[in-house]
Design a protein around this motif. Structure first.
Motif, PDB file in Angstrom:
ATOM      1  N   ARG A 100       0.767  -1.235   0.004  1.00  0.00           N
ATOM      2  CA  ARG A 100      -0.182   0.004   0.037  1.00  0.00           C
ATOM      3  C   ARG A 100       0.765   1.431  -0.140  1.00  0.00           C
ATOM      4  N   ASN A 104       0.385   3.635  -3.040  1.00  0.00           N
ATOM      5  CA  ASN A 104      -0.383   4.891  -2.899  1.00  0.00           C
ATOM      6  C   ASN A 104       0.537   6.039  -3.427  1.00  0.00           C
ATOM      7  N   ILE A 107       0.215   6.214  -6.905  1.00  0.00           N
ATOM      8  CA  ILE A 107      -1.075   6.952  -7.496  1.00  0.00           C
ATOM      9  C   ILE A 107      -0.885   8.433  -7.322  1.00  0.00           C
ATOM     10  N   ARG A 133      -7.525   3.917  -1.305  1.00  0.00           N
ATOM     11  CA  ARG A 133      -7.782   4.831  -2.328  1.00  0.00           C
ATOM     12  C   ARG A 133      -8.973   5.928  -1.664  1.00  0.00           C
ATOM     13  N   ILE A 136      -7.335   8.942  -0.522  1.00  0.00           N
ATOM     14  CA  ILE A 136      -6.714   9.860  -1.625  1.00  0.00           C
ATOM     15  C   ILE A 136      -7.877  10.659  -2.166  1.00  0.00           C
ATOM     16  N   PHE A 153     -13.566   8.527  -7.906  1.00  0.00           N
ATOM     17  CA  PHE A 153     -13.161   6.824  -8.521  1.00  0.00           C
ATOM     18  C   PHE A 153     -13.650   6.896  -9.791  1.00  0.00           C
ATOM     19  N   LEU A 157      -9.525   6.787 -10.098  1.00  0.00           N
ATOM     20  CA  LEU A 157      -9.052   5.908  -8.978  1.00  0.00           C
ATOM     21  C   LEU A 157      -9.421   4.485  -9.310  1.00  0.00           C
ATOM     22  N   TYR A 164      -5.081   4.715 -11.487  1.00  0.00           N
ATOM     23  CA  TYR A 164      -5.170   3.478 -10.627  1.00  0.00           C
ATOM     24  C   TYR A 164      -3.885   2.831 -10.499  1.00  0.00           C
TER      25      TYR A 164
END
Ligand code: AMP
Ligand code: ZN
Ligand code: FE
Ligand code: FE
Length: 270
Positions: A100, A104, A107, A133, A136, A153, A157, A164
């Motif tokens: 993660r 992250n 991203i 996410r 974020i 999203f 995302l 993504y």
């Protein structure tokens, strides 16, 4: 079916907005007798939870929702009734923590490239132990890049969208093996949401212990297919709301649940 336990929810230890203790209180308010908190890739909700649950006459089954990947499709697996101190489980949780952290940042890099800079501090500002996410997305709303979480999203995302990044994924097979080696059971999470028939076909050949038949606020018609499937495979039936608190306001705690008989089957050591 008489409500006994909601077996799927997220606390502030991942992307939920209620603390583990607040979730215990919600369970009591709903008249439930059992509980499992299933944070994404994390078991930190269980620190000190057993005593707090016992004080409220609630029975606990340990739980987690692992992010996995099967042929590049994201799949969620619920783990239940594992030993919190089993070495394979601890190793997998720490592998996800690293995954993660890396993804992250990947991203954030993609967002910066699209002129939507967010600093790591802005991402972690909500104080959660497991960042994902939704955190974020919230930072994107706060900075005015998008109007709401859904837009974040939908445009950027979600799986397949330009910002993504999955990170170093873990396979479904390995996740099942680790859960079972840790004394636990592996359950297909929300099959209702799987929109790849091929992925489902493959999952059905894997050695799961159960499948989440009762999900969120879905009507009985949408659960039936999975109840029939559980019977055919001889798998356990689980169910829960996937409650996330105010971040997903349409879902309430206890929206789906299992009865005592199903809870006891999940509680048995295999
Ligand atoms: P992550 O664990 O970081 O991959 O984020 C997954 C979480 O993001 C899910 O458990 C949901 O809470 C949330 N999520 C995924 N897709 C959407 C979406 N389209 N809209 C809102 N929230 C979403
Ligand atoms: Zn979530
Ligand atoms: Fe999920
Ligand atoms: Fe979930």
């Amino acid at each position: 079916m008489n409500p006994f336990a909601d077996l799927h929810c997220h606390s502030t230890c991942s992307d939920g907005t209620c603390s583990p203790e607040e979730i215990l209180d919600l369970a009591v308010q709903k008249g439930l007798k059992g509980i499992s908190i299933t944070d994404h890739d994390s078991t930190s909700a269980y620190e000190g939870l057993f005593e707090k649950a016992a004080a409220r006459n609630l029975e606990v089954i340990t739980g987690v929702e692992f992010s996995c990947s099967h042929k590049n499709v994201s799949v969620h697996i619920l783990g239940y009734n594992f030993d919190l101190d089993a070495a394979p489980l601890i190793e997998l949780v720490s592998r996800h923590k690293k995954r993660r952290e890396e993804r992250n940042l990947a991203i954030l890099e993609k967002l910066a490239f699209k002129s939507m800079p967010i600093s790591p501090e802005e991402m972690t500002a909500q104080g959660s132990k497991t960042i994902g996410r939704p955190h974020i997305a919230l930072a994107m709303v706060k900075k005015g890049y998008v109007a709401n979480l859904q837009e974040a999203f939908k445009k950027y995302l979600a799986e397949g969208k330009p910002c993504y990044a999955p990170g170093k994924t873990v396979s479904v097979e390995e996740t099942i093996a680790i859960l079972q080696a840790s004394g636990g059971k592996a359950v297909i999470a929300h099959p209702h949401l799987l929109n790849s028939p091929k992925t489902l076909q493959d999952l059905l050949k894997m050695p799961f212990n159960g499948i989440e038949c009762y999900y969120a606020n879905f009507p009985a018609e949408r659960n039936k297919r999975w109840i029939d499937l559980a019977a055919r495979k001889g798998w356990l039936e689980t169910g829960g709301s996937d409650f996330h608190g105010s971040i997903k306001p349409t879902l309430y705690y206890g929206a789906s649940f299992v009865d005592e008989a199903r809870f006891r089957l999940l509680q048995q050591k295999s």
